[in-house]
Structures are given as structure tokens and as C-alpha cells.
Design a protein around this motif. Structure first.
Motif, short mmCIF file in Angstrom:
data_model
loop_
_atom_site.label_atom_id
_atom_site.label_comp_id
_atom_site.label_asym_id
_atom_site.label_seq_id
_atom_site.Cartn_x
_atom_site.Cartn_y
_atom_site.Cartn_z
N ASN A 113 1.29 3.80 -3.02
CA ASN A 113 0.87 5.14 -2.68
C ASN A 113 1.98 6.15 -3.00
N ASN A 114 3.22 5.79 -2.71
CA ASN A 114 4.34 6.66 -3.02
C ASN A 114 4.45 6.87 -4.53
N ALA A 115 4.29 5.79 -5.30
CA ALA A 115 4.37 5.92 -6.76
C ALA A 115 3.27 6.86 -7.25
N VAL A 116 2.05 6.69 -6.69
CA VAL A 116 0.93 7.54 -7.12
C VAL A 116 1.18 9.00 -6.72
N LYS A 117 1.68 9.20 -5.49
CA LYS A 117 1.83 10.56 -4.95
C LYS A 117 3.02 11.31 -5.55
N HIS A 118 4.17 10.60 -5.67
CA HIS A 118 5.41 11.32 -5.93
C HIS A 118 6.03 11.10 -7.30
N SER A 119 5.64 10.02 -8.05
CA SER A 119 6.56 9.59 -9.11
C SER A 119 6.24 10.10 -10.52
N GLN A 148 0.84 -1.21 0.00
CA GLN A 148 0.00 0.00 0.00
C GLN A 148 0.88 1.26 0.00
N GLU A 149 1.90 1.27 0.87
CA GLU A 149 2.77 2.44 0.99
C GLU A 149 3.56 2.67 -0.30
N LEU A 150 4.11 1.57 -0.87
CA LEU A 150 4.95 1.74 -2.06
C LEU A 150 4.12 2.19 -3.26
N VAL A 196 7.73 9.23 6.77
CA VAL A 196 7.63 8.10 7.69
C VAL A 196 7.44 6.81 6.90
N GLY A 197 6.85 6.96 5.68
CA GLY A 197 6.45 5.79 4.89
C GLY A 197 7.57 4.80 4.64
N LEU A 198 8.67 5.26 4.07
CA LEU A 198 9.75 4.33 3.71
C LEU A 198 10.43 3.76 4.95
MG LIG Z 1 5.07 7.67 1.58
#
Ligand SMILES: [Mg+2]
Ligand SMILES: Nc1ncnc2c1ncn2[C@@H]1O[C@H](COP(=O)(O)OP(=O)(O)OP(=O)(O)O)[C@@H](O)[C@H]1O
Length: 336
Positions: free
Chosen positions: A255-261, A251-253, A300-302
Motif C-alpha cells: 500500500n505504501n509503494a502504491v500510495k507514495h512511491s 498489505q501495508e508495504l 502509523v503504517g511503518l
Molecule cells: Mg503507510
């Protein structure tokens, strides 16, 4: 033809290896006398020994202040020198690992400074606890702000119905009752959402694969980014904590791709090996510079991904660079 190396050259070579080793070393002969010690050992164990003037000092006299090592070595001397490990010993202001290994004419003690690893572990643990604390606060807020007011309104409506008793006309009564029923439905929905956030029902009932498929399908429905999920899982279920951990990590990884990449595609793979599970999440987005992000914008995610993985005794590798996308690989050992 190779030249035969002179004995003295070998001695010099060996003492230079010991001198430059990245850890402390003390070589001790069968009479418990120090034959070789490097500066690293002197400094880590706070020894009162000059590496150049050993004069065959007996080891016990030098390490009385490192109680556990003293105890091990005296015990060891009586048992004809067995191998030993002293892990994460707290000494002075440091954490050290000490290994004793039998060699042909005595034994060797290796001292490794693991203070930095220990500090990193503490940071990771604190971040995980902080993450859990944030999640608890968020859930508490949802219960307080979402369910609390709805229950108060239901109470008001019921109070009103009971105070007006028989005087209330039928239409008003039906109207207020249907309002109450709607609110109860909405509370039931809220409770379901909150409990799904704590432990998705599909994960509990059907396991990691249906849960990940469901997660991926939900994101794909938004049509902004394409998530492709492959797996080679044969086992029906894994331990509940591993399933939940992997689900949260995924979920976090994602979510990171969706949010930041700014990625257009994310590939998620879950592969089962005989003694481990490997999760790989790879995006084709803009990637990032790990060193500067850690300094400027450490989320905090990673850190949570790392501490969850560590909690299972696994490995987390994050491979990324600017314009190179991100590939996260998580390996979790399975006990068979
Ligand atoms: Mg994150
Ligand atoms: N897939 C990715 N593509 C590009 N940059 C990323 C990606 N994943 C992480 N990053 C960068 O690394 C930073 C740290 O990520 P991390 O997940 O730890 O924190 P966050 O997502 O910012 O916040 P949160 O604590 O809510 O997860 C992000 O802010 C982002 O700059």
C-alpha cells in the motif's frame, strides 16, 4: 620486530578502554573489593565512589541502594561468583541491564543504559494500539453507517406490510418483498466485507500464499503498478498469528509503494528458511529520506510493521534513500 609492551602500558591501555567504554563497568576481586570502576558506572548506579580513589572499597557498601544488585551480589559472593543478568531494571529514572561475569581473579559488572530502547518500545506499542483503535473505529463506523440504516429500512418495510395486512395488492407486496430481499443480500455482502477486513477468509482457509497471491492479483488488475510475487514456501501452514501478521505487513508495504512511491514495479518475496520466514518487499520508486520523514511525516503504517515484527521476536530493516526505491526486509523466527 615487535617491541615487548611494558606492563604499565598495558595497565594504562586497559584503564583507558574501561574509561571510554559505552557502558558502566565495575571490576571486583575475589575479596569483593572494587579494583576498577568507570564514570559511566558511577553515574548510572549513582555510586558515592571516586573512580580515582578506590582504596579497595568493598562493593556491598556502595550498592545497597540498588536493591536487586545488592541482593544478587551478596548471594553471588556466597556461591563463588556465578554469572548473572538483571534485565530492564528500573532504577532512578532509567532502565538498565546489569550483567555479572566471572573473570579469572574476581568478576566484572557491566551496566548498560537501555532507557532509550524502552522508550522506543513504548512508542511502538502505543502506535500499534492506536492503529488497532483506528481500525476498530473504522469497522464500528461501517457497521453503524452501513448495516444499521439497512436494518432500519427493512424494519420499516416489514412494518408497512404487516400494518396493511390483507389490504396490500399483490404487485405492491411483491415489490416490497423483493426490496427487502435485496437489502438482506447487501447486508450479507457488507458483513462479509467487514469480516474479511478483520481476517481475510482466504487466509483462514488456505494460508498465507493463496492470500498473498489474491492480494497481489487484485492490485495488478488495476494495472497502475506491477506487483511480482515469488515464494519458496514448502510448509503447508504457519501459526495463524504469523500468517495474519505477515499478511498485514505485506498489505501495508504494498500500500505504501502504491500510495507514495511512483514505482512501476514491486517485488514481493517470501522465503522459508529452516528456522525463519523472510519477507522482502522492494519497489523501484522514488524512495525517501528516513530521518526527515520520521520528523516531518511519521505515519502509523511503518511503526505498525515494526511493532508487529517485534511482537514475533523478529527483525525489520528498511533500506531506502531518495531516488533509490524502498526495500523492506522482515525476518520472523519460526519455532520448530
Ligand atoms: Mg503507510
Ligand atoms: N514505498 C515508499 N516509497 C516512498 N515513500 C514511502 C514509502 N513507504 C513510506 N514512505 C514515506 O514514509 C512515510 C511514512 O509511511 P507510513 O506507512 O508510516 O505512513 P503513511 O503511509 O503516510 O500513513 P499510514 O499511517 O496510513 O500508513 C510516508 O508518508 C511516505 O512519505
Amino acid at each position: 620486530m615487535k617491541k615487548k609492551v611494558h606492563n604499565d602500558s598495558i595497565k594504562n591501555l586497559l584503564s583507558s578502554v574501561v574509561k571510554n567504554a559505552p557502558y558502566g563497568m565495575i571490576a571486583i576481586d575475589n575479596c569483593d573489593q572494587i579494583v576498577l570502576v568507570n564514570d559511566q558506572a558511577v553515574s548510572l548506579l549513582k555510586l558515592d565512589v571516586n573512580p580515582n580513589e578506590l582504596n579497595d572499597l568493598v562493593i556491598f557498601d556502595q550498592i545497597k541502594h540498588v536493591e536487586q544488585l545488592y541482593f544478587k551480589l551478596t548471594q553471588n559472593s556466597e556461591n563463588q561468583h556465578q554469572d548473572f543478568n538483571l534485565d530492564a531494571l528500573q532504577f532512578d529514572d532509567k532502565f538498565i541491564n546489569i550483567r555479572g561475569r566471572k573473570i579469572v581473579e574476581g568478576y566484572i559488572v557491566i551496566i548498560e543504559d537501555i532507557t532509550r530502547d524502552k522508550e522506543m518500545e513504548m512508542v511502538a506499542l502505543n502506535s500499534m494500539l492506536e492503529g488497532q483503535e483506528l481500525e476498530r473505529r473504522r469497522i464500528a463506523k461501517e457497521i453503524h453507517d452501513g448495516i444499521g440504516p439497512s436494518l432500519s429500512t427493512i424494519r420499516l418495510l416489514l412494518e408497512n406490510i404487516s400494518s396493511e395486512n390483507n389490504r396490500m395488492d399483490n404487485t405492491k407486496f411483491t415489490g416490497q418483498m423483493s426490496e427487502i430481499l435485496d437489502m438482506i443480500d447487501s447486508i450479507t455482502g457488507d458483513i462479509r466485507d467487514i469480516s474479511h477486513q478483520l481476517m481475510p477468509k482466504i487466509l483462514l482457509d488456505f494460508g498465507i500464499i493463496p492470500a498473498l497471491e489474491n492480494l497481489v492479483n487484485r492490485i495488478n488488475r488495476a494495472e497502475r503498478i506491477k506487483i511480482i510475487f515469488y515464494h519458496s514456501i514448502l510448509s503447508e501452514r504457519f501459526p495463524e498469528l504469523i500468517e495474519l501478521g505477515l499478511y498485514r505487513i505485506c498489505q501495508e508495504l504494498i500500500n505504501n509503494a502504491v500510495k507514495h512511491s511512483l514505482a512501476t514495479e514491486v517485488q514481493v518475496q517470501l522465503v522459508e528458511h529452516p528456522d525463519s520466514l523472510i519477507l522482502m518487499v522492494e519497489d523501484n520508486g522514488n524512495g525517501f529520506d528516513k530521518t526527515s520523514i520520521m520528523k516531518e511525516n511519521p505515519g502509523v503504517g511503518l511503526i505498525n510493521v515494526e511493532s508487529r515484527t517485534n511482537a514475533f521476536g523478529g527483525n525489520f530493516i528498511l533500506d531506502t534513500a531518495i531516488s533509490k526505491g524502498v526495500t523492506a526486509t522482515i525476518e520472523i523466527p519460526l519455532e520448530k
